[in-house]
Design a protein around this motif. Structure first.
Motif, PDB file in Angstrom:
ATOM      1  N   LEU A  11       0.828  -1.217   0.000  1.00  0.00           N
ATOM      2  CA  LEU A  11       0.000   0.000   0.000  1.00  0.00           C
ATOM      3  C   LEU A  11       0.859   1.263   0.000  1.00  0.00           C
ATOM      4  CD1 LEU A  11      -2.856  -0.982   2.481  1.00  0.00           C
ATOM      5  CD2 LEU A  11      -3.087  -0.485   0.035  1.00  0.00           C
ATOM      6  N   LEU A  12       1.846   1.289   0.893  1.00  0.00           N
ATOM      7  CA  LEU A  12       2.699   2.475   0.984  1.00  0.00           C
ATOM      8  C   LEU A  12       3.574   2.636  -0.260  1.00  0.00           C
ATOM      9  CD1 LEU A  12       3.756   2.192   4.731  1.00  0.00           C
ATOM     10  CD2 LEU A  12       2.105   3.799   3.733  1.00  0.00           C
ATOM     11  N   ASN A  13       4.076   1.528  -0.782  1.00  0.00           N
ATOM     12  CA  ASN A  13       4.956   1.574  -1.943  1.00  0.00           C
ATOM     13  C   ASN A  13       4.196   1.970  -3.210  1.00  0.00           C
ATOM     14  OD1 ASN A  13       7.601   1.047  -3.150  1.00  0.00           O
ATOM     15  ND2 ASN A  13       6.628  -0.706  -4.119  1.00  0.00           N
ATOM     16  N   GLU A  14       3.013   1.406  -3.406  1.00  0.00           N
ATOM     17  CA  GLU A  14       2.263   1.639  -4.645  1.00  0.00           C
ATOM     18  C   GLU A  14       1.401   2.895  -4.601  1.00  0.00           C
ATOM     19  OE1 GLU A  14       2.959  -0.129  -7.276  1.00  0.00           O
ATOM     20  OE2 GLU A  14       4.221  -1.525  -6.149  1.00  0.00           O
ATOM     21  N   TYR A  72      11.916   3.224  -0.368  1.00  0.00           N
ATOM     22  CA  TYR A  72      11.866   1.886   0.223  1.00  0.00           C
ATOM     23  C   TYR A  72      11.829   1.925   1.750  1.00  0.00           C
ATOM     24  CZ  TYR A  72      13.223  -2.736   1.747  1.00  0.00           C
ATOM     25  OH  TYR A  72      13.251  -3.935   2.399  1.00  0.00           O
ATOM     26  N   TRP A  73      12.735   2.706   2.359  1.00  0.00           N
ATOM     27  CA  TRP A  73      12.910   2.605   3.806  1.00  0.00           C
ATOM     28  C   TRP A  73      11.686   2.991   4.627  1.00  0.00           C
ATOM     29  CZ3 TRP A  73      12.718   6.626   7.185  1.00  0.00           C
ATOM     30  CH2 TRP A  73      12.873   7.917   6.676  1.00  0.00           C
ATOM     31  N   GLY A 130      18.449  -2.988   2.616  1.00  0.00           N
ATOM     32  CA  GLY A 130      17.338  -2.897   1.669  1.00  0.00           C
ATOM     33  C   GLY A 130      17.400  -1.637   0.832  1.00  0.00           C
ATOM     34  N   GLN A 131      17.706  -0.525   1.464  1.00  0.00           N
ATOM     35  CA  GLN A 131      17.805   0.735   0.728  1.00  0.00           C
ATOM     36  C   GLN A 131      18.944   0.667  -0.288  1.00  0.00           C
ATOM     37  OE1 GLN A 131      15.622   3.210   0.802  1.00  0.00           O
ATOM     38  NE2 GLN A 131      16.771   4.426  -0.667  1.00  0.00           N
ATOM     39  N   TYR A 132      20.058   0.091   0.123  1.00  0.00           N
ATOM     40  CA  TYR A 132      21.199  -0.052  -0.798  1.00  0.00           C
ATOM     41  C   TYR A 132      20.839  -0.960  -1.979  1.00  0.00           C
ATOM     42  CZ  TYR A 132      25.676  -1.559  -2.683  1.00  0.00           C
ATOM     43  OH  TYR A 132      26.703  -1.861  -3.535  1.00  0.00           O
ATOM     44  N   ASN A 141      14.554  -5.502  -6.991  1.00  0.00           N
ATOM     45  CA  ASN A 141      13.117  -5.331  -6.807  1.00  0.00           C
ATOM     46  C   ASN A 141      12.789  -5.173  -5.323  1.00  0.00           C
ATOM     47  OD1 ASN A 141      10.372  -6.764  -6.178  1.00  0.00           O
ATOM     48  ND2 ASN A 141      10.235  -6.015  -8.285  1.00  0.00           N
ATOM     49  N   GLU A 142      11.946  -4.199  -5.002  1.00  0.00           N
ATOM     50  CA  GLU A 142      11.586  -3.907  -3.612  1.00  0.00           C
ATOM     51  C   GLU A 142      10.939  -5.099  -2.906  1.00  0.00           C
ATOM     52  OE1 GLU A 142      10.406  -2.058  -6.199  1.00  0.00           O
ATOM     53  OE2 GLU A 142      11.106  -0.013  -5.922  1.00  0.00           O
ATOM     54  N   TYR A 143      10.133  -5.836  -3.633  1.00  0.00           N
ATOM     55  CA  TYR A 143       9.423  -6.969  -3.038  1.00  0.00           C
ATOM     56  C   TYR A 143      10.362  -8.146  -2.783  1.00  0.00           C
ATOM     57  CZ  TYR A 143       5.305  -4.248  -3.993  1.00  0.00           C
ATOM     58  OH  TYR A 143       4.379  -3.240  -4.007  1.00  0.00           O
TER      59      TYR A 143
END
Length: 146
Positions: free
Chosen positions: A29-32, A38-39, A90-92, A100-102
């Motif tokens: 939800l937050l990403n899309e 990402y963080w 994750g951010q790196y 991919n974020e997921y």
């Protein structure tokens, strides 16, 4: 592994899966919808899943009547190490290496699942496991609770 420990692991897996649904749903939800980096998506989603997972596992998986603030402080210590490391990694991975974020969130969730089980099982609830069950049985037998 005895039957009781096997059932405890299954319970942890089930509650962790439900926390995973919360984490992935919140992250998505937050990403899309919000298009956050990402963080912040990861941190907010992680926080919600940790609160859910801790509450259910303390009560049902480890059946602990341990002092809740002390147990939460121990879990906070775990996340004081895990969260910055996993967030920075994750951010790196997502911004510098364009992963991919997921995929990155899934890897972090798997690492969290494995390490948190052992941390909670042996450190957070190790000495107080099944104390809720013992207290209930003691009360039913007419014994005073410890």
């Amino acid at each position: 592994m005895n039957r009781k420990e096997f059932l405890r692991m299954l319970s942890f897996v089930a509650f962790s899966a439900s926390a995973g649904v919360i984490q992935l749903g919140t992250f998505a939800l937050l990403n899309e919808l919000c298009r956050f980096a990402y963080w912040p998506c990861y941190l907010i989603a992680l926080l919600l899943s940790v609160l859910w997972n801790f509450t259910l596992n303390r009560k049902f998986t480890f059946r602990s009547t341990n002092n809740v603030p002390v147990a939460m402080a121990k879990v906070l210590a775990y996340y004081a190490v895990f969260t910055p490391l996993s967030t920075l990694l994750g951010q790196y991975l997502t911004s510098s290496l364009l992963w991919n974020e997921y995929l990155v969130t899934g890897i972090n969730m798997l690492l969290n699942f494995v390490t948190e089980y052992f941390y909670q099982r042996f450190f957070v609830f190790g000495k107080s496991m099944d104390s809720a069950q013992k207290n209930t049985q003691g009360s039913q037998d007419g014994e005073a609770d410890a």
